[in-house]
Design a protein around this motif. Sequence first.
Motif, short mmCIF file in Angstrom:
data_model
loop_
_atom_site.label_atom_id
_atom_site.label_comp_id
_atom_site.label_asym_id
_atom_site.label_seq_id
_atom_site.Cartn_x
_atom_site.Cartn_y
_atom_site.Cartn_z
N UNK A 72 1.63 17.97 -18.79
CA UNK A 72 1.69 18.15 -17.11
C UNK A 72 0.63 18.27 -16.54
N UNK A 73 -0.42 19.24 -17.25
CA UNK A 73 -2.01 19.52 -17.07
C UNK A 73 -2.80 18.52 -16.59
N UNK A 74 -2.29 17.43 -17.20
CA UNK A 74 -3.10 15.71 -16.81
C UNK A 74 -2.73 15.63 -16.00
N UNK A 75 -1.18 16.21 -15.56
CA UNK A 75 -0.44 14.81 -14.24
C UNK A 75 -1.05 15.67 -13.26
N UNK A 76 -1.10 17.01 -12.96
CA UNK A 76 -1.28 17.89 -11.87
C UNK A 76 -3.29 17.65 -11.50
N UNK A 77 -4.04 17.58 -12.82
CA UNK A 77 -5.42 16.96 -12.86
C UNK A 77 -5.15 15.95 -11.92
N UNK A 78 -5.11 14.88 -12.16
CA UNK A 78 -4.73 14.07 -12.28
C UNK A 78 -4.44 12.98 -10.16
N UNK A 79 -3.05 14.20 -9.57
CA UNK A 79 -2.75 14.28 -8.12
C UNK A 79 -3.67 15.12 -7.61
N UNK A 80 -4.80 16.22 -8.41
CA UNK A 80 -5.73 16.95 -7.34
C UNK A 80 -6.94 15.42 -7.26
N UNK A 81 -6.96 14.91 -8.17
CA UNK A 81 -8.26 13.23 -8.14
C UNK A 81 -7.73 12.74 -6.13
N UNK A 82 -6.37 12.59 -7.40
CA UNK A 82 -6.25 11.06 -6.09
C UNK A 82 -6.26 11.60 -4.58
N UNK A 83 -5.41 12.73 -4.25
CA UNK A 83 -5.03 13.49 -3.21
C UNK A 83 -6.19 13.90 -2.59
N UNK A 84 -7.73 13.72 -3.74
CA UNK A 84 -8.88 14.46 -3.39
C UNK A 84 -10.02 12.64 -2.54
N UNK A 85 -9.23 12.15 -3.77
CA UNK A 85 -10.67 10.98 -3.34
C UNK A 85 -9.91 10.06 -3.61
N UNK A 86 -9.05 9.89 -3.37
CA UNK A 86 -8.40 8.26 -3.08
C UNK A 86 -7.59 8.36 -0.96
N UNK A 87 -6.96 7.18 -1.22
CA UNK A 87 -6.55 7.36 -0.15
C UNK A 87 -5.24 7.66 -0.40
N UNK A 88 -4.78 8.19 1.27
CA UNK A 88 -3.21 8.10 1.47
C UNK A 88 -2.73 7.30 0.59
N UNK A 89 -1.38 7.96 -0.51
CA UNK A 89 -0.17 6.68 -0.71
C UNK A 89 0.16 5.91 0.63
N UNK A 90 0.93 7.17 1.72
CA UNK A 90 1.44 6.37 2.20
C UNK A 90 0.76 5.65 3.57
N UNK A 91 -0.29 5.31 3.12
CA UNK A 91 -1.34 4.34 3.75
C UNK A 91 -1.02 2.50 3.84
N UNK A 92 -1.16 2.38 2.70
CA UNK A 92 -0.98 1.55 2.24
C UNK A 92 0.57 0.82 0.87
#
Length: 485
Positions: free
Chosen positions: A151-171
């Motif tokens: 769970x902590x790994x998942x939420x940490x990755x979520x924090x990274x991908x929403x900050x450093x990755x393009x929004x999922x809904x873009x493509x």
Amino acid sequence: MKTYIKSYRKSIAAVALLSGLLFTSCENNEDLAITPETTVSDQDIFKTPARIEGLVNGIYKAFKGASLYGGRFLLYQDQRGEDFINITANNFTGYESWNNSYSSGSNDINNLWSAAYSAINRANILIEGLAVNQGVITEQKANEYIGEAKLIRALSYYSLVVSFGQPYNKDAGASQGVPLRLKAETGTANNDLARSTVAEIYTQILKDLDDAEAALPQSYTSADLNTTRAHVSTAIALKTRVYLSQNNWAKVIEEAAKLAPQTQAPFSTTASEVKHALQPDITVLFSSNYATVESIFSIPMSSLDSYTGQSAIAYIYNTNLEYYLNPTGILGDAQWGATDKRRDLTRTVSGKQYFKKYAKPSPFLDYIPVVRYSEVLLNYAEAAAKTGDLTLAANLLRAVHLRSDPSYVFSATVTSDPVQLIDAIWKERRIELLGEGFRGLDLLRNLQDLPAKGDSKLQTPAVVPSAANYIFPAPNTELATNKLY
């Protein structure tokens, strides 16, 4: 990621056990009588139940990092929106996020990245270590610990991908995200790792949360532990957030219905052991009782383990008064009425309204909310509205709003029109979740501009979704050590 890998290279045990004992179960960390082991070898770290528990606590301690869910990640995300006005132009207290001017060398960027991957690596160490050191603790306890780590790994990755990755809904997540590190790293040999796509990161996040839901306990022995350690409801609640970020309305509804099975107020949890519900007075959650059943997961603070000065979100917002509430933002919207109890979470200084959801003075002992039941209800409301169930969506919206402003009436025009109803739900998120790290995330998942804002002293222009600074840049520490980024 040399910055965090090196901390493990000499002794995993020294770091994880010491920090784990400091985090511990929040109700006990005022009177710890345990002498921490700080010189245990890597080979011995999984040899006793106490040491394994220290590693688990160390994962939470890393997740509690000041630049992650110790508070500042929430600050970074809220300042991307329009509801706060910066006064100090201080780069050490989130100004670059407010100004959308981060560079790869920014301290915030490097510290957020390092904190998230540190939590991820500690989770990986525990998961791998328990797989090859069986029998020291029961299989059930090992599975529960692995559930917490995932769970902590998942939420940490979520924090990274929403900050450093393009929004999922873009493509649909086809853009490059961040490196997906699922192996324990105790040296620098594997620094070079290409980025996975945003979709691949989301797939792993949801897999980890599904695994966590299956493995975690229903509850713990106290309300404080039910608030500060992950259990089944924590995984479910976080899945509603992740699916919302993907516009996967059906899955938001499926998960949210596990925690809110009713179709009208009062919404509450019935199936799981922790009976989540809205508390009558929202101010209680941020002043006198951090461990209510509304607080599904929070980061604890104590006199032995808290942040001070610019590391503390309460210092930035309420002590040093570095941001005031924008009078033309959600503060000035008619949906946030003058009699709304949530107005009590603000205060007036020299004619300006300031934010005091985190109001404790130094040593800043406010718990930091990660997920609350009210967020789950609002996630559910948005998904219901998007799928045409306007009655359910309106009932969920009313439940959250009327808790703090019982005299307010949403007009039939609003509740019968999906566009107006969704707009009201989005406004409610800005009121209810103000200062909890959601505004930037909501703008990005909806592919909306980061709005222009400011006053006569400081201003920042709008940022469109196609601009380079719509997402955070990769940190110098990663670019210098990962040739495949």
